[in-house]
Structures are given as C-alpha cells and as structure tokens.
Enzyme design. Structure first.
Site, PDB file in Angstrom:
ATOM      1  N   HIS A 185     -43.030 -33.605  22.250  1.00 14.45           N
ATOM      2  CA  HIS A 185     -42.204 -32.723  21.412  1.00 14.45           C
ATOM      3  C   HIS A 185     -40.913 -33.442  21.044  1.00 14.45           C
ATOM      4  O   HIS A 185     -40.622 -34.516  21.563  1.00 14.45           O
ATOM      5  CB  HIS A 185     -41.930 -31.387  22.106  1.00 14.45           C
ATOM      6  CG  HIS A 185     -41.058 -31.483  23.327  1.00 14.45           C
ATOM      7  ND1 HIS A 185     -41.449 -32.124  24.477  1.00 14.45           N
ATOM      8  CD2 HIS A 185     -39.811 -31.007  23.575  1.00 14.45           C
ATOM      9  CE1 HIS A 185     -40.478 -32.032  25.374  1.00 14.45           C
ATOM     10  NE2 HIS A 185     -39.473 -31.377  24.858  1.00 14.45           N
TER      11      HIS A 185
ATOM     12  N   HIS B 152     -37.609 -33.194  21.384  1.00 15.89           N
ATOM     13  CA  HIS B 152     -36.310 -33.313  22.078  1.00 15.89           C
ATOM     14  C   HIS B 152     -35.914 -34.777  22.328  1.00 15.89           C
ATOM     15  O   HIS B 152     -36.759 -35.620  22.626  1.00 15.89           O
ATOM     16  CB  HIS B 152     -36.334 -32.537  23.398  1.00 15.89           C
ATOM     17  CG  HIS B 152     -36.189 -31.052  23.193  1.00 15.89           C
ATOM     18  ND1 HIS B 152     -36.567 -30.126  24.130  1.00 15.89           N
ATOM     19  CD2 HIS B 152     -35.701 -30.345  22.134  1.00 15.89           C
ATOM     20  CE1 HIS B 152     -36.317 -28.906  23.656  1.00 15.89           C
ATOM     21  NE2 HIS B 152     -35.793 -29.018  22.455  1.00 15.89           N
TER      22      HIS B 152
ATOM     23  N   ASP C 260     -34.433 -36.364  24.690  1.00 15.90           N
ATOM     24  CA  ASP C 260     -34.726 -37.037  25.965  1.00 15.90           C
ATOM     25  C   ASP C 260     -36.208 -37.427  26.068  1.00 15.90           C
ATOM     26  O   ASP C 260     -36.627 -38.032  27.056  1.00 15.90           O
ATOM     27  CB  ASP C 260     -34.271 -36.202  27.177  1.00 15.90           C
ATOM     28  CG  ASP C 260     -34.961 -34.854  27.280  1.00 15.90           C
ATOM     29  OD1 ASP C 260     -35.223 -34.224  26.232  1.00 15.90           O
ATOM     30  OD2 ASP C 260     -35.232 -34.411  28.415  1.00 15.90           O
ATOM     31  N   HIS C 261     -36.985 -37.118  25.040  1.00 17.98           N
ATOM     32  CA  HIS C 261     -38.406 -37.502  24.993  1.00 17.98           C
ATOM     33  C   HIS C 261     -38.685 -38.495  23.859  1.00 17.98           C
ATOM     34  O   HIS C 261     -39.741 -39.103  23.816  1.00 17.98           O
ATOM     35  CB  HIS C 261     -39.291 -36.265  24.810  1.00 17.98           C
ATOM     36  CG  HIS C 261     -39.184 -35.304  25.959  1.00 17.98           C
ATOM     37  ND1 HIS C 261     -40.199 -35.076  26.846  1.00 17.98           N
ATOM     38  CD2 HIS C 261     -38.142 -34.539  26.384  1.00 17.98           C
ATOM     39  CE1 HIS C 261     -39.807 -34.211  27.769  1.00 17.98           C
ATOM     40  NE2 HIS C 261     -38.564 -33.864  27.503  1.00 17.98           N
TER      41      HIS C 261
ATOM     42  N   HIS D 173     -41.737 -23.909  24.372  1.00 18.91           N
ATOM     43  CA  HIS D 173     -40.501 -24.660  24.667  1.00 18.91           C
ATOM     44  C   HIS D 173     -39.895 -25.126  23.341  1.00 18.91           C
ATOM     45  O   HIS D 173     -38.706 -24.920  23.078  1.00 18.91           O
ATOM     46  CB  HIS D 173     -40.847 -25.828  25.570  1.00 18.91           C
ATOM     47  CG  HIS D 173     -39.716 -26.755  25.881  1.00 18.91           C
ATOM     48  ND1 HIS D 173     -38.644 -26.388  26.645  1.00 18.91           N
ATOM     49  CD2 HIS D 173     -39.492 -28.048  25.505  1.00 18.91           C
ATOM     50  CE1 HIS D 173     -37.801 -27.427  26.736  1.00 18.91           C
ATOM     51  NE2 HIS D 173     -38.290 -28.427  26.054  1.00 18.91           N
TER      52      HIS D 173
ATOM     53  N   ASP E 231     -42.693 -30.710  28.492  1.00 14.25           N
ATOM     54  CA  ASP E 231     -41.836 -29.664  29.071  1.00 14.25           C
ATOM     55  C   ASP E 231     -42.485 -28.286  28.985  1.00 14.25           C
ATOM     56  O   ASP E 231     -41.806 -27.277  28.805  1.00 14.25           O
ATOM     57  CB  ASP E 231     -40.484 -29.620  28.337  1.00 14.25           C
ATOM     58  CG  ASP E 231     -39.595 -30.804  28.676  1.00 14.25           C
ATOM     59  OD1 ASP E 231     -39.965 -31.592  29.564  1.00 14.25           O
ATOM     60  OD2 ASP E 231     -38.527 -30.937  28.052  1.00 14.25           O
TER      61      ASP E 231
ATOM     62  N   HIS F  90     -40.214 -33.722  34.095  1.00 16.54           N
ATOM     63  CA  HIS F  90     -38.940 -33.574  34.809  1.00 16.54           C
ATOM     64  C   HIS F  90     -39.155 -33.345  36.303  1.00 16.54           C
ATOM     65  O   HIS F  90     -40.131 -32.725  36.708  1.00 16.54           O
ATOM     66  CB  HIS F  90     -38.144 -32.377  34.270  1.00 16.54           C
ATOM     67  CG  HIS F  90     -37.528 -32.620  32.926  1.00 16.54           C
ATOM     68  ND1 HIS F  90     -36.352 -33.314  32.750  1.00 16.54           N
ATOM     69  CD2 HIS F  90     -37.948 -32.275  31.690  1.00 16.54           C
ATOM     70  CE1 HIS F  90     -36.060 -33.373  31.464  1.00 16.54           C
ATOM     71  NE2 HIS F  90     -37.016 -32.750  30.791  1.00 16.54           N
TER      72      HIS F  90
END
Ligand SMILES: [Zn+2]
Length: 253
Positions: A52, A54, A56-57, A108, A127, A165
């Site tokens: 996805h 985001h 941090d990905h 999410h 996530d 995570h």
C-alpha cells in the site's frame, strides 16, 4: 525460498526473499537498509512488492530503482506513483519461480493488497493483519476492514503471516483486556513478553494462532462481545458491530 526481516525505522520490517543470489523486497520504506544488505551479501535485487502507498512502505523505491534494474509490483489504484506492474484481485505473479496470488484487502488504506503463495504457505499482508491486531482504518470503513480480514482468515491455517510492524506486544496487552479468559492468548502473551525482553522478533506469525488469539478475527466470541457491550452501547452486537467497537476501543486506548 529464504525469507528474512530487515528492521527499518523504529518498528518496521522490510521482508527480503532470497533465492540463488537474487532478492525480492516487500515494502522497502528505507532504501539504505535494503541496499546495505544486498551489497553485504552479494545479492541482485529483482523485485519490489508494495502492499500500500504509505511512505514507510514505499519511501525507498525510487532510490532502489536507480541502483537496480528491478520490477515494482503494487496495487493498480495506488496513489503511490512508482508502481509499474499494477495488480488487482486474483492476479497471479511469479516470484523466484513461486506463484503469488493477489488479494485486495482495503481498510487500512483503499489501495491495500496482500501477496499469498499457497505453495510456499506465506502471506505478505502489510498493515492489514498484525499478530494480535490489525491496521488502523485510515481510508476504508470498518466493514471493508472486517471483510478484508475475513478473506485472509479463509486461507490455510498453516499460512505464515509476514506483517510489517513489530506491534505484537502492545497488541497483546490490549487483547488480554478484551478476552482475559482466553488461555492460548495469555500463554502467547507471556511467550512474546519474554521474546521482546531479549529483543527478539515476534514474527512471522501463523493463521491458526491468529484465529485463536487475535481479537480482530474473533468478533464472534461471546466474552469479547460481553466486554465491549458497554463501550459500544449495544446489547447484542453483531460480529461487525463487535469488530468496529474493538477497533475503536483500541484506537482510544
Ligand atoms: Zn500503512
């Protein structure tokens, strides 16, 4: 197929699949962490899988693309512009000779997908499903997230779940509050507390365990319904109402 975690930021894992000198990474939020590992181990990056959009990905994708000739797979409808091979429900891709099926899991974020290999018994779910928890619902609705988790829970019980995570310990602290009489959960929590004390990774988890302990896969359980009834202000909550209340309670805890 060898799968190992590359820790990134404070609590992310970038999963790296290694096979005969070639590598695939899932959700590389940080290019440096990946690049260092590839160089130290003489590996060639072949694929990047994105679950996805985001940051941090996805934050490391551009830099990795500059250094390696690799394919970037991701959701067809992603706001992240770096996806080259756009994937949707039931698409199949081959990674190091293994077939992975795409499962759309909005909730999410709206663009969230998971990568599932039946032959390898592995799931990369970003996530969406965590050990003992699930992702926060930022873009979708509780009903979408509930459906997405229900889809994942129909996979083989032996499926190894690689989420992104290290949230397990805090998830379990919450889980025992909504289902304190679940002995499997209490036992697992003690085991994870010991592991985290030694700074050991808690992942991957597996689907059978998650169905036994994860409150977000257990909305049908009476003890959970009883414990959220007052918070939800509903006497006989449905499974979806229970799920929604548990998510909301966790967001506020
Ligand atoms: Zn996310």
């Amino acid at each position: 197929m060898n799968i190992l975690p590359l820790p990134a930021f404070t609590d992310n894992y970038i999963w790296l699949i290694e096979e005969n000198g070639k590598a695939t990474v899932v959700d590389p939020g940080d290019a440096k962490v990946v690049d260092n590992y590839l160089k130290e181990n003489g590996l060639k990056l072949e694929n990047i899988l994105i679950t996805h959009h985001h940051y941090d990905h996805t934050g490391g994708v551009e830099q990795l693309k500059e250094s390696y000739e690799c394919n970037v797979y991701g959701p067809y409808d992603s706001p992240f512009k770096g996806v080259e091979r756009k994937l949707k429900e039931n698409d199949e891709i081959t990674i190091h000779g293994c077939s992975f099926k795409i499962i759309e899991v909005p909730g999410h974020t709206l663009d969230h997908i998971a990568y599932y290999s039946a032959e390898q018994d592995v799931l990369f779910c970003g996530d969406t499903l965590f050990s003992g928890g699930c992702g926060r619902i930022f873009e979708g609705t509780p009903s979408q997230m509930f459906e997405s988790l229900s889809k994942l829970s129909t996979l083989d019980l032996t499926t190894k779940v690689y989420c992104t995570h290290e949230y397990t310990q805090s998830n379990l602290n919450f889980a025992v509050k909504v289902e304190p009489h679940n002995n499997i959960l209490v036992e697992y929590k003690n085991k994870i507390d010991e592991k985290r004390l030694k700074n050991e990774i808690s992942l991957p988890t597996n689907l059978k365990l998650e169905k036994d302990i994860n409150p977000f896969l257990r909305s049908h359980v009476l003890e959970i319904k009883e414990n959220i009834k007052d918070f939800a202000k509903i006497n006989y909550p449905t499974d979806l109402e229970t799920f929604t209340a548990v998510r909301s309670l966790k967001d506020n805890s």
